[in-house]
Scaffold this motif. Structure first.
Motif, PDB file in Angstrom:
ATOM      1  N   PRO A  35     -11.822  79.819  -7.929  1.00  0.00           N
ATOM      2  CA  PRO A  35     -12.418  80.531  -9.083  1.00  0.00           C
ATOM      3  C   PRO A  35     -11.756  80.103 -10.390  1.00  0.00           C
ATOM      4  N   SER A  36     -12.534  80.080 -11.439  1.00  0.00           N
ATOM      5  CA  SER A  36     -12.073  79.655 -12.773  1.00  0.00           C
ATOM      6  C   SER A  36     -11.675  78.180 -12.788  1.00  0.00           C
ATOM      7  N   GLN A  37     -12.294  77.376 -11.904  1.00  0.00           N
ATOM      8  CA  GLN A  37     -12.092  75.934 -11.914  1.00  0.00           C
ATOM      9  C   GLN A  37     -13.442  75.221 -11.904  1.00  0.00           C
ATOM     10  N   THR A  38     -13.428  73.991 -12.425  1.00  0.00           N
ATOM     11  CA  THR A  38     -14.559  73.080 -12.281  1.00  0.00           C
ATOM     12  C   THR A  38     -13.989  71.726 -11.894  1.00  0.00           C
ATOM     13  N   ALA A  39     -14.659  71.053 -10.952  1.00  0.00           N
ATOM     14  CA  ALA A  39     -14.199  69.737 -10.500  1.00  0.00           C
ATOM     15  C   ALA A  39     -15.254  68.681 -10.820  1.00  0.00           C
ATOM     16  N   PHE A  40     -14.775  67.488 -11.217  1.00  0.00           N
ATOM     17  CA  PHE A  40     -15.666  66.372 -11.541  1.00  0.00           C
ATOM     18  C   PHE A  40     -15.242  65.145 -10.739  1.00  0.00           C
ATOM     19  N   PHE A  41     -16.234  64.425 -10.215  1.00  0.00           N
ATOM     20  CA  PHE A  41     -15.976  63.093  -9.681  1.00  0.00           C
ATOM     21  C   PHE A  41     -16.078  62.117 -10.849  1.00  0.00           C
ATOM     22  N   VAL A  42     -15.035  61.289 -11.002  1.00  0.00           N
ATOM     23  CA  VAL A  42     -14.953  60.357 -12.126  1.00  0.00           C
ATOM     24  C   VAL A  42     -14.688  58.957 -11.578  1.00  0.00           C
ATOM     25  N   LYS A  43     -15.398  57.992 -12.135  1.00  0.00           N
ATOM     26  CA  LYS A  43     -15.208  56.593 -11.730  1.00  0.00           C
ATOM     27  C   LYS A  43     -15.284  55.705 -12.959  1.00  0.00           C
ATOM     28  N   GLY A  44     -14.222  54.918 -13.178  1.00  0.00           N
ATOM     29  CA  GLY A  44     -14.211  54.000 -14.315  1.00  0.00           C
ATOM     30  C   GLY A  44     -14.298  54.706 -15.653  1.00  0.00           C
ATOM     31  N   GLY A  45     -13.721  55.899 -15.746  1.00  0.00           N
ATOM     32  CA  GLY A  45     -13.746  56.653 -16.997  1.00  0.00           C
ATOM     33  C   GLY A  45     -15.041  57.375 -17.260  1.00  0.00           C
ATOM     34  N   LYS A  46     -16.002  57.311 -16.327  1.00  0.00           N
ATOM     35  CA  LYS A  46     -17.286  57.967 -16.512  1.00  0.00           C
ATOM     36  C   LYS A  46     -17.397  59.161 -15.572  1.00  0.00           C
ATOM     37  N   ILE A  47     -17.878  60.284 -16.115  1.00  0.00           N
ATOM     38  CA  ILE A  47     -18.008  61.508 -15.340  1.00  0.00           C
ATOM     39  C   ILE A  47     -19.323  61.478 -14.571  1.00  0.00           C
ATOM     40  N   VAL A  84     -10.964  62.758  -8.679  1.00  0.00           N
ATOM     41  CA  VAL A  84     -11.496  64.111  -8.811  1.00  0.00           C
ATOM     42  C   VAL A  84     -10.650  64.834  -9.858  1.00  0.00           C
ATOM     43  N   TRP A  85     -11.296  65.226 -10.936  1.00  0.00           N
ATOM     44  CA  TRP A  85     -10.602  65.922 -12.028  1.00  0.00           C
ATOM     45  C   TRP A  85     -10.896  67.410 -11.924  1.00  0.00           C
ATOM     46  N   PHE A  86      -9.838  68.207 -11.932  1.00  0.00           N
ATOM     47  CA  PHE A  86      -9.963  69.657 -11.909  1.00  0.00           C
ATOM     48  C   PHE A  86      -9.670  70.208 -13.309  1.00  0.00           C
ATOM     49  N   ILE A  87     -10.518  71.118 -13.766  1.00  0.00           N
ATOM     50  CA  ILE A  87     -10.338  71.789 -15.058  1.00  0.00           C
ATOM     51  C   ILE A  87     -10.064  73.265 -14.808  1.00  0.00           C
ATOM     52  N   ASN A  88      -8.957  73.741 -15.341  1.00  0.00           N
ATOM     53  CA  ASN A  88      -8.574  75.143 -15.200  1.00  0.00           C
ATOM     54  C   ASN A  88      -9.241  75.954 -16.313  1.00  0.00           C
ATOM     55  N   GLN A  89     -10.093  76.912 -15.960  1.00  0.00           N
ATOM     56  CA  GLN A  89     -10.839  77.689 -16.956  1.00  0.00           C
ATOM     57  C   GLN A  89     -10.354  79.129 -17.085  1.00  0.00           C
ATOM     58  N   TYR A 122      -3.470  84.186 -30.399  1.00  0.00           N
ATOM     59  CA  TYR A 122      -4.886  84.010 -30.072  1.00  0.00           C
ATOM     60  C   TYR A 122      -5.027  83.745 -28.585  1.00  0.00           C
ATOM     61  N   GLY A 123      -6.232  83.860 -28.096  1.00  0.00           N
ATOM     62  CA  GLY A 123      -6.527  83.579 -26.695  1.00  0.00           C
ATOM     63  C   GLY A 123      -7.740  82.673 -26.587  1.00  0.00           C
ATOM     64  N   PHE A 124      -7.753  81.814 -25.563  1.00  0.00           N
ATOM     65  CA  PHE A 124      -8.871  80.885 -25.399  1.00  0.00           C
ATOM     66  C   PHE A 124      -9.106  80.611 -23.922  1.00  0.00           C
ATOM     67  N   ARG A 125     -10.245  80.038 -23.630  1.00  0.00           N
ATOM     68  CA  ARG A 125     -10.558  79.522 -22.302  1.00  0.00           C
ATOM     69  C   ARG A 125     -11.466  78.311 -22.478  1.00  0.00           C
ATOM     70  N   ILE A 126     -11.431  77.418 -21.493  1.00  0.00           N
ATOM     71  CA  ILE A 126     -12.293  76.233 -21.540  1.00  0.00           C
ATOM     72  C   ILE A 126     -13.672  76.664 -21.060  1.00  0.00           C
ATOM     73  N   SER A 127     -14.603  76.719 -21.966  1.00  0.00           N
ATOM     74  CA  SER A 127     -15.949  77.196 -21.637  1.00  0.00           C
ATOM     75  C   SER A 127     -16.899  76.059 -21.268  1.00  0.00           C
ATOM     76  N   ASN A 128     -16.635  74.875 -21.786  1.00  0.00           N
ATOM     77  CA  ASN A 128     -17.454  73.707 -21.469  1.00  0.00           C
ATOM     78  C   ASN A 128     -16.528  72.600 -20.976  1.00  0.00           C
ATOM     79  N   PRO A 129     -16.207  72.610 -19.663  1.00  0.00           N
ATOM     80  CA  PRO A 129     -15.203  71.667 -19.143  1.00  0.00           C
ATOM     81  C   PRO A 129     -15.583  70.205 -19.316  1.00  0.00           C
ATOM     82  N   ARG A 130     -16.867  69.871 -19.281  1.00  0.00           N
ATOM     83  CA  ARG A 130     -17.278  68.472 -19.456  1.00  0.00           C
ATOM     84  C   ARG A 130     -16.941  67.990 -20.866  1.00  0.00           C
TER      85      ARG A 130
END
Length: 365
Positions: A35-47, A84-89, A122-130
């Motif tokens: 929960p609160s994560q998003t994962a991306f497959f990345v190859k050659g710098g491209k998502i 595989v890049w994981f983003i903590n949201q 202040y408080g923030f969260r990553i709302s658009n991980p891409r």
């Protein structure tokens, strides 16, 4: 090299991004996204493919974009390489900001520039991980919370001077009582900064100004207080009465200039009974809002030219008393409303008879 069967990242609050390098990933491996994560497959710098919260068995069907790159055989078990890049949201709500040096703010009510310091959180969260991954991460394998806080601290401080100034001008607020409006300033700042954070895929969840500090010993702040006090006196006394008071102050100061008899004579006017009665009447008008008797009719106001300086206004009795007590002579210039130019007082009809009938000063014994 051992085959990778499970891909996951157990994040902590100090890290926002983690790159999981996979050299021998096989179809059938599992991807775990907490929960609160998003994962991306990345190859050659491209998502490529994106996964949100859940457990996924890696198949060619659920990595369609990456499948096109590798041409993975359906149901095959040949290993392939990917990132595989994981983003903590998760929400980060305890981020501090503060001015390292004073910022210069112009008081919109009094026009004085005053240096101030401010701090808050202040408080923030990553709302658009891409967007966050594309705009801020690049090829860095990790990205800490502190890096984001450091970056946006600079953004906040670069915008803060304009934000506070705009709010002060919009609401006609003064720096003197600015700390009583920190809540409104906080809300205004959040609206303005939200757009900046959103450009990087970050949502500003809260923004607060805890305090705005002004050095009360700073000369500019002292000037600001003096300006405020002067305008307050004008509002209470009225412009004409304030000018009269300033004239009296000028006369009192002139009396301290030894050796200048003409200026000393002008002070005699200020010390006379006539001017004393003017001040008394002024005070009574300010204090007694319901007088038992109607106020006296207004009298003509005279201005005197003494040593090249305009003094006044004075009423008729004040000027008369100054003549009879020999504090001014007939060569002093005088002017009142309706006169085209300054004229010697001895040539003005209402005062010429006073000079003619006034006994000379007593000789010095």
């Amino acid at each position: 090299m051992a085959l990778v069967n499970v891909i996951k990242w157990e994040a902590n609050t100090g890290e926002l991004v983690h790159k999981f390098q996979v050299d021998d990933l096989r179809l059938g491996s599992q991807l775990v996204v907490y929960p609160s994560q998003t994962a991306f497959f990345v190859k050659g710098g491209k998502i490529f493919d994106e996964f949100i919260c859940g457990t996924f068995t890696i198949k060619s069907e659920n990595v369609p974009l990456l499948n096109k790159v590798f041409n993975l055989p359906f149901g095959g078990d040949s290993p392939f390489q990917s990132e595989v890049w994981f983003i903590n949201q998760i929400s980060m709500l305890d981020c501090k900001w503060g001015t390292a040096s004073p910022i210069q703010i112009e008081d919109p009510k009094y026009g004085v520039i005053v240096p101030i310091r401010s701090f808050g959180q202040y408080g923030f969260r990553i709302s658009n991980p891409r967007v966050f991954l594309e705009r801020l991460i690049g090829n860095m394998p990790t990205f800490s919370t502190e890096k984001v806080v450091t970056y946006f601290r600079g953004v906040i401080l670069s915008k803060l001077t304009a934000i506070i100034s705009q709010k002060l001008y919009a609401d006609s607020l003064s720096i003197i009582n600015i700390n009583s409006h920190v809540e409104e300033i906080s809300e205004y700042a959040k609206v303005k900064l939200t757009e900046v954070f959103a450009e990087y895929g970050v949502e500003l969840e809260m923004f607060s100004v805890i305090a705005i500090n002004v050095n009360e010993e700073d000369p500019s702040f002292q000037k600001l207080k003096e300006t405020k006090d002067s305008l307050a006196r004008i509002n209470i006394m009225g412009k004409e009465n304030y000018r009269m008071e300033r004239s009296f102050n000028v006369l009192d100061s002139a009396a301290e200039n030894e050796g200048n008899g003409m200026i000393g004579a002008a002070v005699g006017i200020g010390a006379g009974v006539g001017i004393g009665s003017q001040i008394s009447t002024m005070v009574k008008e300010q204090i007694n809002t319901n007088p038992e008797t109607p106020p006296t009719l207004p009298t003509a106001q005279y201005y005197l030219g003494i040593n090249g300086q305009q003094q006044g206004p004075f009423d008729f009795e004040s000027v008369k008393n100054a003549i009879t007590s020999h504090q001014i002579d007939e060569n002093i210039l005088i002017w009142k409303r309706g006169m085209a130019n300054w004229t010697k007082i001895g040539e003005v009809s209402e005062f010429s008879d006073i000079f003619n009938n006034c006994p000379p000063p007593l000789p010095q014994l």
